[in-house]
Design a protein around this motif. Structure first.
Motif, PDB file in Angstrom:
ATOM      1  N   PRO A   1      55.240  23.027   7.093  1.00 24.05           N
ATOM      2  CA  PRO A   1      54.359  24.063   7.622  1.00 24.05           C
ATOM      3  C   PRO A   1      55.016  25.441   7.535  1.00 24.05           C
ATOM      4  O   PRO A   1      56.244  25.562   7.549  1.00 24.05           O
ATOM      5  CB  PRO A   1      54.160  23.640   9.079  1.00 24.05           C
ATOM      6  N   ASN A   2      54.159  26.458   7.402  1.00 19.92           N
ATOM      7  CA  ASN A   2      54.639  27.851   7.358  1.00 19.92           C
ATOM      8  C   ASN A   2      55.675  28.056   6.254  1.00 19.92           C
ATOM      9  O   ASN A   2      56.727  28.668   6.462  1.00 19.92           O
ATOM     10  CB  ASN A   2      55.201  28.266   8.727  1.00 19.92           C
TER      11      ASN A   2
ATOM     12  N   GLY B   1      50.083  27.581   5.917  1.00 18.60           N
ATOM     13  CA  GLY B   1      50.337  28.233   7.191  1.00 18.60           C
ATOM     14  C   GLY B   1      50.865  29.636   6.960  1.00 18.60           C
ATOM     15  O   GLY B   1      50.912  30.139   5.837  1.00 18.60           O
ATOM     16  N   GLU B   2      51.283  30.292   8.017  1.00 26.04           N
ATOM     17  CA  GLU B   2      51.770  31.672   7.927  1.00 26.04           C
ATOM     18  C   GLU B   2      53.221  31.684   7.444  1.00 26.04           C
ATOM     19  O   GLU B   2      54.047  30.905   7.929  1.00 26.04           O
ATOM     20  CB  GLU B   2      51.665  32.363   9.278  1.00 26.04           C
ATOM     21  N   ILE B   3      53.516  32.549   6.500  1.00 26.60           N
ATOM     22  CA  ILE B   3      54.876  32.639   5.959  1.00 26.60           C
ATOM     23  C   ILE B   3      55.505  33.971   6.357  1.00 26.60           C
ATOM     24  O   ILE B   3      54.808  34.926   6.711  1.00 26.60           O
ATOM     25  CB  ILE B   3      54.881  32.470   4.430  1.00 26.60           C
ATOM     26  N   ASP B   4      56.826  34.032   6.294  1.00 29.35           N
ATOM     27  CA  ASP B   4      57.520  35.239   6.733  1.00 29.35           C
ATOM     28  C   ASP B   4      57.539  36.296   5.624  1.00 29.35           C
ATOM     29  O   ASP B   4      57.104  36.060   4.489  1.00 29.35           O
ATOM     30  CB  ASP B   4      58.929  34.916   7.226  1.00 29.35           C
TER      31      ASP B   4
END
Length: 367
Positions: A216-217, A242-245
């Motif tokens: 995830p992410n 998902g959200e990535i940095d």
């Protein structure tokens, strides 16, 4: 038959007696018959002034004829010496030919020695490999149409893969979903083993799907293609699950810029090295040059890796009809990997891709 005629003319021009085609993909290219013989002998023999013939395992003879081959085909049983029989069939046409052409890029030492045993006076003066490479270099309209359809199936495969991403799925699970879906649509062979790599696993450019769960992410890399009527597709996409940095977004955006820039600037007359440098400059300027560790692209057609290489040092000029990949990548060990790839064909003014799945960063919600 026109491809065989090219070889016949080349043999005559170079005073060669016979050509031995041993690579089964090249045999398919010349004859329309496709079969990987594994350990058995499958061969095509071409003469400058006589009809060619195929030599095949006995169990393949019927299939050769069904494929539309209009010239002789000879079979052998497993207990027989194939090269002793080959010698008989060759000598029926030209007794003990001495000037041979072989695929120096693919003929095994074992089979080279088997020919030498049967024809001790043979001289292997001709190299078929570059001749075949040049013959395959510029695709016909019919070949390009098959590549277009193969690309359409690759786009469908991406959709299946994106939809299969889930936290309880492994990389291997997602790859299996893709392959199964393609089988249900009539595609019996993928171009190569489907690649799905999540998170840090994607930092291995030639890695294989693992039993690890989709992270995830993190970024997930897909590399896939299908075989359609003997021609392949090959494409890569990387998506966010998902959200990535910001770091992951940055390497994605840099890789995307490199791919889009190279694809937009590719055109006839520029060299393969110049095209490679266009993408490499984008990645190096952003500070990731050390993580772009392979050539920009490779030729494709019946196989996913054909001549030529789109890379530094290759000053071959691009020509209309050439087909190759444009696939920059950034691979940071222990962190993430991004590759974005389309295979394209060169037109009179630029290039056209075979795959059309969006390359803008796609964020797939966790599930």
């Amino acid at each position: 038959m026109s491809h065989i005629t090219t070889v016949q003319n080349w043999l005559a021009t170079n005073n060669l007696d016979i050509a031995y085609v041993s690579d089964w993909k090249n045999i398919e290219y010349f004859t329309g018959f496709s079969s990987d013989p594994v350990e058995r002998v499958l061969a095509l023999f071409i003469f400058p002034d006589q009809d060619p013939f195929i030599f095949a395992p006995a169990l393949e003879v019927g299939s050769v004829k069904q494929a539309g081959w209009q010239y002789p085909v000879y079979g052998y049983l497993d207990h027989e010496d194939p090269f002793a029989l080959i010698k008989q069939h060759i000598n029926d046409r030209k007794n003990n030919p001495t000037q041979w052409a072989i695929e120096k890029g693919s003929l095994t030492v074992e089979r080279y020695e088997a020919v030498r045993h049967q024809f001790p006076q043979a001289e292997f003066a001709g190299d078929l490999t570059p001749v075949i490479q040049q013959e395959k270099l510029l695709k016909t309209p019919d070949e390009i149409q098959k590549l277009i359809v193969a690309g359409q199936y690759a786009d469908k495969a991406f959709t299946v893969g994106f939809n299969a991403l889930a936290q309880n799925m492994s990389e291997q699970d997602v790859a299996a979903e893709i392959d199964y879906a393609m089988r249900k649509q009539g595609i019996m062979h993928m171009s190569f083993d489907t690649i799905v790599q999540s998170g840090a696993n994607a930092a291995d450019p030639h890695g294989a799907p693992k039993t690890d769960l989709i992270q995830p992410n993190a970024l997930t890399l897909f590399d896939l293609g299908v075989v359609y009527q003997g021609y392949i597709s090959d494409a890569s996409r990387t998506v966010a699950f998902g959200e990535i940095d910001d770091k992951q977004k940055d390497i994605y955006n840099v890789c995307l810029e490199a791919q889009l820039t190279a694809q937009a600037k590719a055109k006839p007359g520029m060299t393969a090295a110049e095209l490679d440098q266009i993408a490499r400059n984008v990645i190096s300027k952003a500070g990731y040059g050390e993580y772009f560790i392979h050539r920009l692209g490779h030729g494709m057609g019946q196989s996913e890796h054909e001549f030529p290489s789109i890379m530094e040092g290759n000053n071959m000029e691009l020509q209309p009809g050439m087909c190759f990949s444009i696939e920059p990548g950034i691979y940071i060990p222990g962190f993430a990997g991004v590759r974005i790839e389309d295979c394209v064909h060169v037109t009179e003014t630029g290039v056209e891709p075979f795959t059309h799945t969006s390359k803008e960063l796609r964020v797939i919600p966790l599930r």
